[in-house]
Design a protein around this motif. Structure first.
Motif, PDB file in Angstrom:
ATOM      1  N   LEU A 164       0.834  -1.200   0.000  1.00 43.72           N
ATOM      2  CA  LEU A 164       0.000   0.000   0.000  1.00 43.72           C
ATOM      3  C   LEU A 164       0.869   1.251   0.000  1.00 43.72           C
ATOM      4  CD1 LEU A 164      -2.856   1.240   0.187  1.00 43.72           C
ATOM      5  CD2 LEU A 164      -2.608   1.148   2.684  1.00 43.72           C
ATOM      6  N   ARG A 165       1.921   1.243   0.796  1.00 46.39           N
ATOM      7  CA  ARG A 165       2.812   2.408   0.842  1.00 46.39           C
ATOM      8  C   ARG A 165       3.530   2.592  -0.495  1.00 46.39           C
ATOM      9  NH1 ARG A 165       6.297   4.491   6.023  1.00 46.39           N
ATOM     10  NH2 ARG A 165       6.981   6.408   5.035  1.00 46.39           N
ATOM     11  N   LEU A 166       3.874   1.473  -1.136  1.00 47.20           N
ATOM     12  CA  LEU A 166       4.558   1.540  -2.427  1.00 47.20           C
ATOM     13  C   LEU A 166       3.661   2.143  -3.505  1.00 47.20           C
ATOM     14  CD1 LEU A 166       7.001   0.743  -4.235  1.00 47.20           C
ATOM     15  CD2 LEU A 166       5.865  -1.464  -4.560  1.00 47.20           C
ATOM     16  N   MET A 187       3.102   7.138   0.880  1.00 44.45           N
ATOM     17  CA  MET A 187       2.246   7.716   1.917  1.00 44.45           C
ATOM     18  C   MET A 187       2.228   6.789   3.125  1.00 44.45           C
ATOM     19  SD  MET A 187      -0.986   9.054  -0.366  1.00 44.45           S
ATOM     20  CE  MET A 187      -1.955   9.469   1.067  1.00 44.45           C
ATOM     21  N   ARG A 188       2.329   7.363   4.313  1.00 45.78           N
ATOM     22  CA  ARG A 188       2.311   6.556   5.534  1.00 45.78           C
ATOM     23  C   ARG A 188       0.892   6.098   5.839  1.00 45.78           C
ATOM     24  NH1 ARG A 188       4.321   9.935  10.318  1.00 45.78           N
ATOM     25  NH2 ARG A 188       3.976   8.010  11.473  1.00 45.78           N
ATOM     26  N   PRO A 189       0.704   4.772   6.059  1.00 44.75           N
ATOM     27  CA  PRO A 189      -0.636   4.309   6.461  1.00 44.75           C
ATOM     28  C   PRO A 189      -1.044   4.953   7.787  1.00 44.75           C
ATOM     29  CG  PRO A 189       0.780   2.463   5.857  1.00 44.75           C
ATOM     30  CD  PRO A 189       1.654   3.673   5.912  1.00 44.75           C
ATOM     31  N   ALA A 190      -2.298   5.356   7.865  1.00 44.95           N
ATOM     32  CA  ALA A 190      -2.778   6.028   9.072  1.00 44.95           C
ATOM     33  C   ALA A 190      -2.979   5.053  10.221  1.00 44.95           C
ATOM     34  CB  ALA A 190      -4.079   6.762   8.772  1.00 44.95           C
ATOM     35  N   GLY A 191      -3.341   3.825   9.909  1.00 46.56           N
ATOM     36  CA  GLY A 191      -3.606   2.851  10.966  1.00 46.56           C
ATOM     37  C   GLY A 191      -4.910   3.146  11.685  1.00 46.56           C
ATOM     38  N   PHE A 192      -5.175   2.348  12.704  1.00 45.33           N
ATOM     39  CA  PHE A 192      -6.400   2.502  13.486  1.00 45.33           C
ATOM     40  C   PHE A 192      -6.150   3.398  14.686  1.00 45.33           C
ATOM     41  CE2 PHE A 192      -7.310  -1.211  11.018  1.00 45.33           C
ATOM     42  CZ  PHE A 192      -8.674  -1.159  10.812  1.00 45.33           C
ATOM     43  N   HIS A 193      -7.166   4.148  15.063  1.00 45.87           N
ATOM     44  CA  HIS A 193      -7.075   5.009  16.237  1.00 45.87           C
ATOM     45  C   HIS A 193      -8.486   5.286  16.751  1.00 45.87           C
ATOM     46  CE1 HIS A 193      -7.505   7.625  12.725  1.00 45.87           C
ATOM     47  NE2 HIS A 193      -8.203   8.412  13.516  1.00 45.87           N
ATOM     48  N   VAL A 194      -8.553   5.716  17.989  1.00 47.99           N
ATOM     49  CA  VAL A 194      -9.842   6.036  18.601  1.00 47.99           C
ATOM     50  C   VAL A 194     -10.271   7.422  18.142  1.00 47.99           C
ATOM     51  CG1 VAL A 194     -11.046   6.393  20.787  1.00 47.99           C
ATOM     52  CG2 VAL A 194      -9.347   4.586  20.589  1.00 47.99           C
ATOM     53  N   GLY A 195     -11.535   7.562  17.787  1.00 49.16           N
ATOM     54  CA  GLY A 195     -12.049   8.834  17.283  1.00 49.16           C
ATOM     55  C   GLY A 195     -12.014   9.941  18.324  1.00 49.16           C
ATOM     56  N   ALA A 237      -4.587  -4.177  12.225  1.00 51.77           N
ATOM     57  CA  ALA A 237      -4.045  -2.990  12.880  1.00 51.77           C
ATOM     58  C   ALA A 237      -2.518  -2.979  12.866  1.00 51.77           C
ATOM     59  CB  ALA A 237      -4.543  -2.922  14.324  1.00 51.77           C
ATOM     60  N   PHE A 238      -1.912  -4.171  12.952  1.00 49.14           N
ATOM     61  CA  PHE A 238      -0.465  -4.252  13.147  1.00 49.14           C
ATOM     62  C   PHE A 238       0.338  -3.786  11.933  1.00 49.14           C
ATOM     63  CE2 PHE A 238       3.557  -6.686  13.057  1.00 49.14           C
ATOM     64  CZ  PHE A 238       4.144  -6.165  14.200  1.00 49.14           C
ATOM     65  N   GLY A 239       0.004  -4.283  10.736  1.00 45.26           N
ATOM     66  CA  GLY A 239       0.773  -3.940   9.540  1.00 45.26           C
ATOM     67  C   GLY A 239       0.851  -2.446   9.288  1.00 45.26           C
ATOM     68  N   GLY A 291       3.620   2.438   9.001  1.00 41.82           N
ATOM     69  CA  GLY A 291       3.432   3.878   9.151  1.00 41.82           C
ATOM     70  C   GLY A 291       4.001   4.423  10.446  1.00 41.82           C
ATOM     71  N   TRP A 292       4.412   3.528  11.328  1.00 41.87           N
ATOM     72  CA  TRP A 292       4.953   3.838  12.646  1.00 41.87           C
ATOM     73  C   TRP A 292       4.037   4.782  13.425  1.00 41.87           C
ATOM     74  CZ3 TRP A 292       8.149   0.538  14.495  1.00 41.87           C
ATOM     75  CH2 TRP A 292       8.762   0.780  15.724  1.00 41.87           C
ATOM     76  N   ARG A 293       2.794   4.326  13.575  1.00 41.12           N
ATOM     77  CA  ARG A 293       1.782   5.052  14.343  1.00 41.12           C
ATOM     78  C   ARG A 293       1.193   4.065  15.342  1.00 41.12           C
ATOM     79  NH1 ARG A 293       0.219   9.669  10.875  1.00 41.12           N
ATOM     80  NH2 ARG A 293       0.855   9.245   8.735  1.00 41.12           N
ATOM     81  N   TRP A 294       1.465   4.275  16.625  1.00 43.41           N
ATOM     82  CA  TRP A 294       1.095   3.282  17.639  1.00 43.41           C
ATOM     83  C   TRP A 294       0.107   3.821  18.664  1.00 43.41           C
ATOM     84  CZ3 TRP A 294       2.627  -1.447  16.437  1.00 43.41           C
ATOM     85  CH2 TRP A 294       3.763  -1.607  15.624  1.00 43.41           C
ATOM     86  N   HIS A 295      -0.535   4.938  18.390  1.00 43.84           N
ATOM     87  CA  HIS A 295      -1.429   5.547  19.378  1.00 43.84           C
ATOM     88  C   HIS A 295      -2.607   4.619  19.682  1.00 43.84           C
ATOM     89  CE1 HIS A 295      -3.177   8.711  21.763  1.00 43.84           C
ATOM     90  NE2 HIS A 295      -4.316   8.612  21.087  1.00 43.84           N
ATOM     91  N   SER A 296      -2.750   4.251  20.934  1.00 45.11           N
ATOM     92  CA  SER A 296      -3.838   3.373  21.404  1.00 45.11           C
ATOM     93  C   SER A 296      -3.864   2.022  20.692  1.00 45.11           C
ATOM     94  CB  SER A 296      -5.215   4.061  21.236  1.00 45.11           C
ATOM     95  OG  SER A 296      -5.257   5.282  21.933  1.00 45.11           O
ATOM     96  N   HIS A 297      -2.707   1.596  20.192  1.00 51.05           N
ATOM     97  CA  HIS A 297      -2.646   0.357  19.409  1.00 51.05           C
ATOM     98  C   HIS A 297      -3.079  -0.862  20.224  1.00 51.05           C
ATOM     99  CE1 HIS A 297      -1.252  -2.287  16.208  1.00 51.05           C
ATOM    100  NE2 HIS A 297      -0.631  -3.012  17.112  1.00 51.05           N
ATOM    101  N   TRP A 298      -2.823  -0.851  21.513  1.00 50.50           N
ATOM    102  CA  TRP A 298      -3.133  -1.999  22.368  1.00 50.50           C
ATOM    103  C   TRP A 298      -4.623  -2.358  22.333  1.00 50.50           C
ATOM    104  CZ3 TRP A 298      -6.538  -1.590  26.474  1.00 50.50           C
ATOM    105  CH2 TRP A 298      -6.872  -0.285  26.870  1.00 50.50           C
ATOM    106  N   ILE A 299      -5.475  -1.353  22.121  1.00 53.75           N
ATOM    107  CA  ILE A 299      -6.919  -1.592  22.076  1.00 53.75           C
ATOM    108  C   ILE A 299      -7.270  -2.621  21.006  1.00 53.75           C
ATOM    109  CG2 ILE A 299      -9.137  -0.527  21.417  1.00 53.75           C
ATOM    110  CD1 ILE A 299      -8.096   2.052  22.721  1.00 53.75           C
TER     111      ILE A 299
END
Length: 197
Positions: free
Chosen positions: A63-65, A70-78, A145-147, A152-160
């Motif tokens: 996807l990044r390629l 572009m850095r993947p946004a990943g999952f996060h809490v709204g 969520a992990f990939g 994208g190196w975005r780990w905010h609230s990743h544990w959820i």
């Protein structure tokens, strides 16, 4: 709507095309639920987890390629939603997903409904995305969520997106395995066979 439909169709295709190989395991939480229910071995679960996480990483890299780095946004809490709310939402949505998997793909008494298991699984994920997407992305899948988080190196609230799906899947598998799947009733007043004397 487009995101929900895309996920529903894609998961329908992924589960259908891998059902005869792995039972359609594309989600570490579903694999965990099957493990908790005693339907797969620990070794097989570990193999599936490794494959699922590697698949997610490769997909995020591709996807990044194709999006010009572009850095993947990943999952996060709204915005306006606490981590506890996101966690509860993931538990509830993954419970529904795992219950559907059990009812259509795992239950030994499922009968002819097994033929629509991939469709039912895709539809419950699509429905959950329609409901939970605006709040936390409606992940239900730790590999999903992990990939993007890694690439994208975005780990905010990743544990959820690990804890919630694992709890939801475990609860659904325990309830379905030990409450919903009926046990064979004892046969009352059966005459003894000759070898029983």
């Amino acid at each position: 709507m487009a995101v929900a439909l895309a996920h529903a169709f894609a998961l329908f295709a992924a589960v259908s095309s891998s059902m005869h190989v792995s039972g359609g395991h594309v989600n570490p939480a579903v694999t965990f639920g099957a493990l908790i229910g005693g339907r797969i071995s620990v070794i097989r679960a570990v193999y599936y987890w490794v494959a699922q996480l590697l698949g997610s990483i490769v997909a995020a890299l591709l996807l990044r390629l194709v999006t010009n780095n572009m850095r993947p946004a990943g999952f996060h809490v709204g915005v306006g939603l606490g981590e506890g709310h996101g966690l509860l939402l993931e538990i509830i949505m993954t419970f529904g997903l795992m219950y559907t998997v059990y009812a259509t793909a795992i239950d030994p008494k499922r009968g002819n409904i097994a033929a629509i298991a991939p469709l039912a699984i895709g539809l419950i994920v699509g429905a959950n995305i329609l409901v939970g997407g605006p709040f936390d992305g409606a992940c239900m899948n730790p590999a999903l969520a992990f990939g993007p988080s890694l690439v994208g190196w975005r780990w905010h609230s990743h544990w959820i997106f690990w804890v919630g799906p694992f709890i939801g899947a475990a609860l659904a598998s325990l309830i379905y395995e030990y409450v919903v799947i009926p046990t064979e009733p004892p046969h009352a007043h059966q005459p003894l066979a000759a070898e029983d004397y």
